[in-house]
Design a protein around this motif. Structure first.
Motif, PDB file in Angstrom:
ATOM      1  N   LEU A 132      44.695  37.664  59.841  1.00 15.14           N
ATOM      2  CA  LEU A 132      43.727  38.633  58.971  1.00 15.14           C
ATOM      3  C   LEU A 132      42.107  38.775  59.923  1.00 15.14           C
ATOM      4  N   LYS A 133      41.965  41.119  59.325  1.00 14.42           N
ATOM      5  CA  LYS A 133      41.032  41.017  59.753  1.00 14.42           C
ATOM      6  C   LYS A 133      40.119  41.581  59.002  1.00 14.42           C
ATOM      7  N   GLU A 134      38.687  42.476  59.562  1.00 11.07           N
ATOM      8  CA  GLU A 134      38.017  42.511  59.192  1.00 11.07           C
ATOM      9  C   GLU A 134      37.544  43.317  57.729  1.00 11.07           C
ATOM     10  N   ASN A 135      38.790  44.054  56.977  1.00 15.21           N
ATOM     11  CA  ASN A 135      39.415  44.377  55.751  1.00 15.21           C
ATOM     12  C   ASN A 135      39.968  43.540  54.753  1.00 15.21           C
ATOM     13  N   THR A 136      40.453  42.534  55.616  1.00 17.27           N
ATOM     14  CA  THR A 136      41.338  41.634  54.583  1.00 17.27           C
ATOM     15  C   THR A 136      40.548  40.586  54.516  1.00 17.27           C
ATOM     16  N   ILE A 137      39.654  40.456  55.176  1.00 17.04           N
ATOM     17  CA  ILE A 137      39.148  39.083  54.380  1.00 17.04           C
ATOM     18  C   ILE A 137      38.305  39.446  53.424  1.00 17.04           C
ATOM     19  N   GLY A 138      37.223  40.822  54.170  1.00 13.79           N
ATOM     20  CA  GLY A 138      36.370  41.352  52.877  1.00 13.79           C
ATOM     21  C   GLY A 138      37.115  41.343  51.350  1.00 13.79           C
ATOM     22  N   LYS A 139      37.953  42.273  51.260  1.00 10.84           N
ATOM     23  CA  LYS A 139      39.411  41.578  49.757  1.00 10.84           C
ATOM     24  C   LYS A 139      39.533  40.619  49.375  1.00 10.84           C
ATOM     25  N   LEU A 140      39.398  39.810  50.707  1.00 14.37           N
ATOM     26  CA  LEU A 140      39.754  37.940  49.712  1.00 14.37           C
ATOM     27  C   LEU A 140      38.644  37.455  49.284  1.00 14.37           C
ATOM     28  N   LEU A 141      37.151  37.551  49.754  1.00  9.95           N
ATOM     29  CA  LEU A 141      35.954  37.252  49.533  1.00  9.95           C
ATOM     30  C   LEU A 141      35.592  38.332  48.243  1.00  9.95           C
ATOM     31  N   VAL A 142      36.112  39.134  47.883  1.00 10.93           N
ATOM     32  CA  VAL A 142      35.134  39.844  46.691  1.00 10.93           C
ATOM     33  C   VAL A 142      36.237  39.613  45.606  1.00 10.93           C
ATOM     34  N   LYS A 143      37.740  38.749  45.652  1.00 14.86           N
ATOM     35  CA  LYS A 143      38.013  38.450  44.311  1.00 14.86           C
ATOM     36  C   LYS A 143      37.448  37.097  44.440  1.00 14.86           C
ATOM     37  N   LEU A 144      36.994  35.811  45.659  1.00 13.99           N
ATOM     38  CA  LEU A 144      36.706  34.498  45.532  1.00 13.99           C
ATOM     39  C   LEU A 144      35.553  35.208  44.505  1.00 13.99           C
ATOM     40  N   MET A 145      34.500  35.755  45.331  1.00 11.87           N
ATOM     41  CA  MET A 145      33.344  36.035  44.397  1.00 11.87           C
ATOM     42  C   MET A 145      33.477  36.551  43.382  1.00 11.87           C
ATOM     43  N   LYS A 146      34.210  37.035  42.528  1.00 13.80           N
ATOM     44  CA  LYS A 146      34.289  37.578  41.505  1.00 13.80           C
ATOM     45  C   LYS A 146      33.930  38.296  41.267  1.00 13.80           C
ATOM     46  N   ILE A 147      33.651  39.639  42.476  1.00  8.29           N
ATOM     47  CA  ILE A 147      32.333  40.747  42.757  1.00  8.29           C
ATOM     48  C   ILE A 147      32.717  41.763  42.783  1.00  8.29           C
ATOM     49  N   ASP A 148      32.370  42.555  41.947  1.00 15.17           N
ATOM     50  CA  ASP A 148      32.920  44.367  41.712  1.00 15.17           C
ATOM     51  C   ASP A 148      33.529  44.801  42.525  1.00 15.17           C
ATOM     52  N   ARG A 149      34.413  45.315  43.198  1.00 15.91           N
ATOM     53  CA  ARG A 149      34.548  45.895  44.760  1.00 15.91           C
ATOM     54  C   ARG A 149      33.526  47.286  44.871  1.00 15.91           C
ATOM     55  N   ASN A 150      33.767  48.184  43.207  1.00 14.04           N
ATOM     56  CA  ASN A 150      32.787  49.002  43.074  1.00 14.04           C
ATOM     57  C   ASN A 150      30.886  48.918  43.339  1.00 14.04           C
ATOM     58  N   SER A 151      30.966  47.753  42.875  1.00 17.35           N
ATOM     59  CA  SER A 151      29.442  47.799  43.514  1.00 17.35           C
ATOM     60  C   SER A 151      28.532  47.304  44.845  1.00 17.35           C
ATOM     61  N   GLU A 152      27.530  47.116  45.106  1.00 18.86           N
ATOM     62  CA  GLU A 152      26.415  47.512  46.132  1.00 18.86           C
ATOM     63  C   GLU A 152      27.086  46.076  47.041  1.00 18.86           C
ATOM     64  N   GLY A 164      23.256  51.389  55.121  1.00 16.65           N
ATOM     65  CA  GLY A 164      23.077  51.390  53.556  1.00 16.65           C
ATOM     66  C   GLY A 164      21.585  50.964  53.924  1.00 16.65           C
ATOM     67  N   ASN A 165      21.210  50.744  52.778  1.00 12.51           N
ATOM     68  CA  ASN A 165      19.545  50.327  52.598  1.00 12.51           C
ATOM     69  C   ASN A 165      19.441  49.398  52.000  1.00 12.51           C
ATOM     70  N   THR A 166      20.084  48.333  51.312  1.00 13.62           N
ATOM     71  CA  THR A 166      20.363  47.727  50.696  1.00 13.62           C
ATOM     72  C   THR A 166      21.061  46.602  51.982  1.00 13.62           C
ATOM     73  N   ALA A 167      20.383  44.390  51.494  1.00 13.45           N
ATOM     74  CA  ALA A 167      20.346  43.878  52.876  1.00 13.45           C
ATOM     75  C   ALA A 167      21.811  44.161  53.614  1.00 13.45           C
ATOM     76  N   ALA A 168      22.675  43.550  53.290  1.00 15.50           N
ATOM     77  CA  ALA A 168      24.058  43.327  53.747  1.00 15.50           C
ATOM     78  C   ALA A 168      24.686  44.853  53.996  1.00 15.50           C
ATOM     79  N   ALA A 169      23.895  45.508  53.201  1.00 15.52           N
ATOM     80  CA  ALA A 169      24.234  47.235  53.926  1.00 15.52           C
ATOM     81  C   ALA A 169      23.200  47.233  55.545  1.00 15.52           C
ATOM     82  N   ARG A 170      22.406  47.240  55.496  1.00 18.32           N
ATOM     83  CA  ARG A 170      21.634  46.791  56.889  1.00 18.32           C
ATOM     84  C   ARG A 170      22.758  45.907  58.064  1.00 18.32           C
ATOM     85  N   MET A 171      23.131  45.222  58.223  1.00 21.45           N
ATOM     86  CA  MET A 171      24.117  44.342  59.159  1.00 21.45           C
ATOM     87  C   MET A 171      25.437  45.616  59.162  1.00 21.45           C
ATOM     88  N   ALA A 172      25.160  46.896  59.124  1.00 21.79           N
ATOM     89  CA  ALA A 172      26.582  47.313  59.641  1.00 21.79           C
ATOM     90  C   ALA A 172      26.846  47.474  60.769  1.00 21.79           C
TER      91      ALA A 172
END
Length: 1007
Positions: A132-152, A164-172
């Motif tokens: 598991l790498k970052e991109n794979t874990i990210g996809k699993l979490l998006v499906k797990l939380m049932k959020i739109d992959r194109n949302s912020e 980015g400007n959101t709180a999450a995006a600031r953790m780049a």
């Protein structure tokens, strides 16, 4: 109260957790008891997982942020209220760890292993890889939380390096931190969960054993349901093995037991450290801290010397007037490997082997455990490699790939493939194979040799190892007494595309798990004043991770197009990608780059690449080395970079790139249009090639003469010195005039018979008198060239009347035909059917008259490969034979006469009769592809499962559960057959096709 319902004691709970944690691991509980009968037992259940980060990880992180301790004398600001010295961050760090260890001993017990494997996940050798790498874990979490992959938040998880400007995006750049921000909004619980350290280990074992998203998702769901956002953040760091809490494994191991780090160095096992050293009062004896046969140790490593001169490096090797000698070895491009060999009568051949990598990965399954191991890629070839009387030994060296056809070392990335191929075809004399180059011996005939000097160890190595040519060899060194001997050797190995040198102190002992100045790496990129220095324009940027998160940490550099391109209609501002550089920058360099480019960067849109300004390798479709952001050349800056050499590469539009590029300095005195262009680069490359050729010729002529000393000089290109005007090169003169007066429009790269980029193809035409246009005009007599159906070609075909588009093969054939005969245009070849990519009916009729019925040209000579293709298309005499022709009988006859017929895709499944057992939901396309593989590989696909001549049954199912059920049904049906076929998964077919040979069916049996 019944025994069933009575409450469990803490000891019973600990025993149950112990059973759960180790019962499903690599060893069963029974095997565990037998192998470690005296292992420590915890008296209570392990601590909650939340205590790990609250009591250990978070305090260590806070401590990490403190400034470094001051030197002496201690300033007043560093003194306490009564004048005492404040505790340094280093001491605080030790106190934090000691408190946690002490709490574990008192509240849980003496077995620290469950916690330590979570604290040091990158050192845990007992758990399999997660995959598991970052991109794979990210996809699993998006499906797990049932959020739109194109949302912020969805976009922030899937593009975690972008700011980015959101709180999450600031953790780049901090993936786990970004997950924490997103999970915090949707966590199943706010308070810490109830999972214990032991339970987390159980579920992590399941995650390591999961294959594919279908099996990984339930495990992630369990963590998500029972953990809060902060626990999930630390869990993700454990899975990624990126803890970075400010304390090394040495600190943790030393604070657990005074001999912890010593035992880990000789065993590479956290389990041994925790289970053998659970009592700090019991110390190891001297012999217990030495290397042991069949126990993987942590090897000695070479030190980096980034900015030191050669003279300074030699001084670090502790040379003296009495003994000024040091050794120079070539640094091999392979995988560090240690080989253990012992006498064992239970093994056929009497010798047993074990192989481990630097990171303690066991490779015995690949390289073999004995002389008679049928799955061995190497050990079976070493029967004569050891001197008589060698009972056991431990060798340290490098596993590399050797190509017997070219008699050269092959790039490291081919090692695993070569070893697997050697496993299957052990006596094949062709193709790359693994070669073990030994440079040290640390154990011989029951005696550890680490306390002896390198000079003495090498003498022992030469007496103990006879070697086996091109299988196992002693790595040679050159003894030197002056730093002046280093540079000629470095230039030689760079010219041979090797990796660098290693300088060694022959008076040094072997120091386990240590990186010190007894061994020093010398790579071209570590040196100043070496290699080419080029001024190039920055055209793209890549966001970093970790402490560089959210900022551009590396850059894509390009060369501006030459005058010829511009005259042919190219945008004067266009640049071709050349290399990517991320090393050598200082903080002030990054600040200066930000200052001069702020507000000018544009996000890269893969669907609409800025092709008018930037061309990437692979064109618009593949977009190799695609940057996160791009910048117009006229808005950008010029940087000076140095490198070891120029090397061909399809990853960049230029067709070439730099090996080991490093940033030297910003060239703010240069504008984008005064830096290196394509013509200047060609001139540089030709000059370097010529100098290398002359140097080799001179070395051959004067090899017996004493070489004269020459001052080192740096090749500076495009005015690398301030104040010197840039070189403006004239347009190249044509090599021949074969295309003189002709206009070409090249629409794609060349694929066959030679792979060249669009730019390289255009340059080739211009070199031979042709003119280039970027706008196709089929009515003007222009020759339109393409090898792929790109957009412009498709639009030409759709136009009324169609279009004549010629393959680059015609260009190559014209040039090949005039070679050595002059450049008169009468040698221009007529078009043949093989030259046409697409054509009108009229053109096809004319072209058909220029070759015979089989495609053999009337106007030119064909090469061997093309002749072979023509012969393939001719009707075979056996097709008219009344008795028919049996290809299998013919191949059998070849094998009987000693001719190998394997190694090609057309013979993989010869003599195989394969049936496909299909489950529900399997796509028809997938089944068809697998059947085609079998048929193309010479096998027979059998539809009737009752045919008892079937050799393999391939189980094809939509998911793991269906696969298990289907496999069980197949086994029950064939179990009574006299000859039971092998039952495998579809991956067996795909891997056979990939490797061009039959692979062992055993690992592919459905579980």
């Amino acid at each position: 109260m019944s025994q069933l319902n009575r409450p469990k004691s803490p000891t019973e709970e600990a025993k149950e957790e112990d059973l759960a944690q180790y019962g499903s691991g690599p060893l069963t509980l029974e095997e565990l008891e037998e192998k470690y009968p005296n292992r420590p037992r915890n008296h209570s259940k392990t601590l909650p997982f939340s205590e790990l980060y609250r009591s250990l990880f978070n305090p260590l992180n806070e401590n990490k942020k403190q400034p470094a301790p001051a030197g002496r004398p201690i300033p007043r600001s560093k003194l306490g209220p009564h004048g005492q010295a404040k505790v340094s961050p280093h001491e605080q760090r030790r106190h934090i760890i000691e408190r946690f260890v002490s709490r574990w001993r008192s509240e849980v017990g003496p077995d620290f292993y469950p916690a330590l494997r979570l604290i040091l996940p990158d050192k845990d050798r007992d758990r399999g890889v997660y995959g598991l790498k970052e991109n794979t874990i990210g996809k699993l979490l998006v499906k797990l939380m049932k959020i739109d992959r194109n949302s912020e938040d969805g976009y922030a998880l899937l593009h975690w390096k972008l700011p980015g400007n959101t709180a999450a995006a600031r953790m780049a750049g901090d993936f786990a931190g970004r997950c924490y921000e997103v999970l915090g909004k949707r966590a199943m619980r706010v308070d810490p969960g109830d999972m214990s350290v032991g339970e987390v280990n159980v579920w992590l074992d399941r995650l390591a054993g999961a294959s594919g998203e279908a099996e990984q998702m339930p495990v992630m769901e369990e963590f998500y349901r029972r953990m809060n956002a902060e626990e999930m953040m630390w869990l993700i760091r454990i899975v990624l093995k990126q803890m970075k809490v400010g304390a090394t494994e040495r600190t943790f191991l030393d604070l657990w037991h005074p001999d912890g780090e010593a035992l880990f160095s000789v065993s590479s096992s956290l389990r041994r450290v925790c289970w053998e050293l659970y009592d700090p009062g019991v110390r190891l004896e001297g012999e217990e801290t030495g290397v042991t046969l069949m126990q993987c140790f942590q090897p000695q490593l070479a030190q980096f010397q980034m900015n030191a001169s050669f003279q300074r490096m030699v001084e670090h090797l502790q040379v003296t007037e009495e003994d000024p000698e040091f050794w120079i070895e070539e640094k091999l491009d392979g995988e560090r490997m240690q080989m253990h060999m012992v006498e064992d009568e239970s093994v056929p051949g009497g010798k047993r082997f074990c192989w481990w990598s630097r990171k303690a990965k066991d490779y015995t399954y690949l390289y073999g455990d004995g002389f008679e191991d049928d799955n061995s890629a190497l050990s079976r070839h070493l029967k004569g490699a050891f001197a008589e009387g060698v009972r056991n030994c431990i060798l340290d060296g490098e596993m590399i790939t050797w190509d017997p056809d070219t008699d050269k070392i092959v790039a490291f990335g081919t090692l695993k493939t070569a070893a697997l191929s050697e496993q299957k075809n052990p006596f094949n004399q062709k193709g790359p194979r693994p070669l073990f180059r030994v440079f040290d011996i640390v154990y011989l005939n029951d005696q550890p040799l680490t306390r002896y000097t390198l000079r003495d160890r090498h003498r022992a190595l030469e007496k103990a190892v006879v070697g086996e040519p091109r299988r196992m060899e002693i790595h040679q060194y050159e003894a030197a007494t002056s730093h002046e001997a280093i540079e000629p050797l470095l230039r030689k190995i760079v010219a041979e595309a090797s990796e660098g040198l290693v300088l060694k102190n022959p008076r040094s002992m072997y120091r386990l798990n240590s990186r010190n100045d007894d061994w020093i790496k010398v790579k071209p990129e570590y040196m100043s004043e070496f290699g080419e220095s080029l001024d190039c324009v920055v055209i793209g940027g890549y966001f970093g991770s970790g402490h560089r998160g959210g900022t551009l940490s590396s850059f894509l550099c390009g060369l501006r197009v030459s005058e010829n391109y511009i005259k042919a209609g190219a945008n004067p501002e266009k640049c071709l990608s050349f290399f990517k550089v991320g090393g050598g920058f200082k903080a002030e360099d990054y600040a200066e780059i930000r200052h001069h480019t702020e507000g000018k960067w544009v996000d890269w849109d893969a669907s609409k690449p800025p092709s008018q300004y930037i061309e990437l390798g692979g064109g618009e479709r593949l977009q190799y080395e695609r940057p996160d952001v791009w910048i117009r050349p006229k808005d950008s800056i010029v940087i000076s970079a140095k490198a070891a050499e120029i090397t061909p590469s399809e990853q960049f539009a230029l067709g070439w790139t730099l090996r080991f590029p490093r940033f030297r300095r910003l060239r703010l005195d240069r504008t984008w249009d005064s830096c290196l262009d394509v013509d200047g680069f060609d001139q540089l490359r030709n000059r370097v090639d010529q100098e290398l050729k002359e140097r080799k010729e001179m070395n051959v002529e004067n090899r017996k003469r004493k070489p004269t000393k020459r001052a080192r000089r740096e090749l500076v290109i495009a005015g690398a010195d301030p104040g010197v005007a840039p070189t403006r090169l004239d347009v190249r003169k044509p090599k021949t005039k074969i295309f003189e007066g002709m206009e070409f429009c090249v629409l794609s790269e060349s694929l066959k018979p030679v792979k060249k980029s669009k730019a390289q193809l255009e340059a080739l035409i211009k070199e031979n008198g042709g003119q280039i246009s970027q706008r196709p005009d089929k009515s003007s007599g222009m020759i339109i060239v393409a090898d792929k159906k790109v957009v412009k070609v498709a639009s030409l075909i759709k136009e009324a009347g169609g279009a004549d588009v010629v393959k680059p093969k015609w260009v190559f054939d014209c040039l090949a035909q005039i070679k050595g005969l002059g450049d008169d245009e009468s040698y221009l070849l007529p078009f043949e059917e093989a030259h046409l990519f697409t054509a009108t009916e009229e053109m096809r009729e004319r072209a058909a008259k220029n070759s015979d019925q089989f495609g053999d040209s009337y106007a030119r000579d064909v090469d061997v490969d093309e002749l072979a293709e023509i012969l393939k298309g001719m009707p075979k005499a056996e097709d008219r034979d009344e008795n028919g022709f049996d290809p299998n009988e013919f191949l059998d006859q070849l094998e009987e006469h000693g001719h190998a017929v394997g190694g090609t895709k057309g013979t993989i499944w010869r003599r195989c009769r394969v049936h496909f057992a299909l489950g529900e939901g399997v796509s028809e396309l997938r089944t068809l592809r697998l059947e085609h593989y079998i048929r193309f590989g010479g096998g027979e696909v059998v539809d009737d499962m009752d045919d008892k001549k079937i050799t393999q049954i391939v189980v094809v199912a939509a998911d793991a559960k269906s696969q298990r059920a289907l496999a069980a049904d197949v086994r029950s049906r064939v179990s009574s057959w006299r000859q039971v076929p092998r039952i495998v998964t579809s991956k067996w077919v795909e891997d056979c096709w990939k490797e061009s040979t039959l692979v062992d069916e055993e690992p592919y049996a459905p579980s």
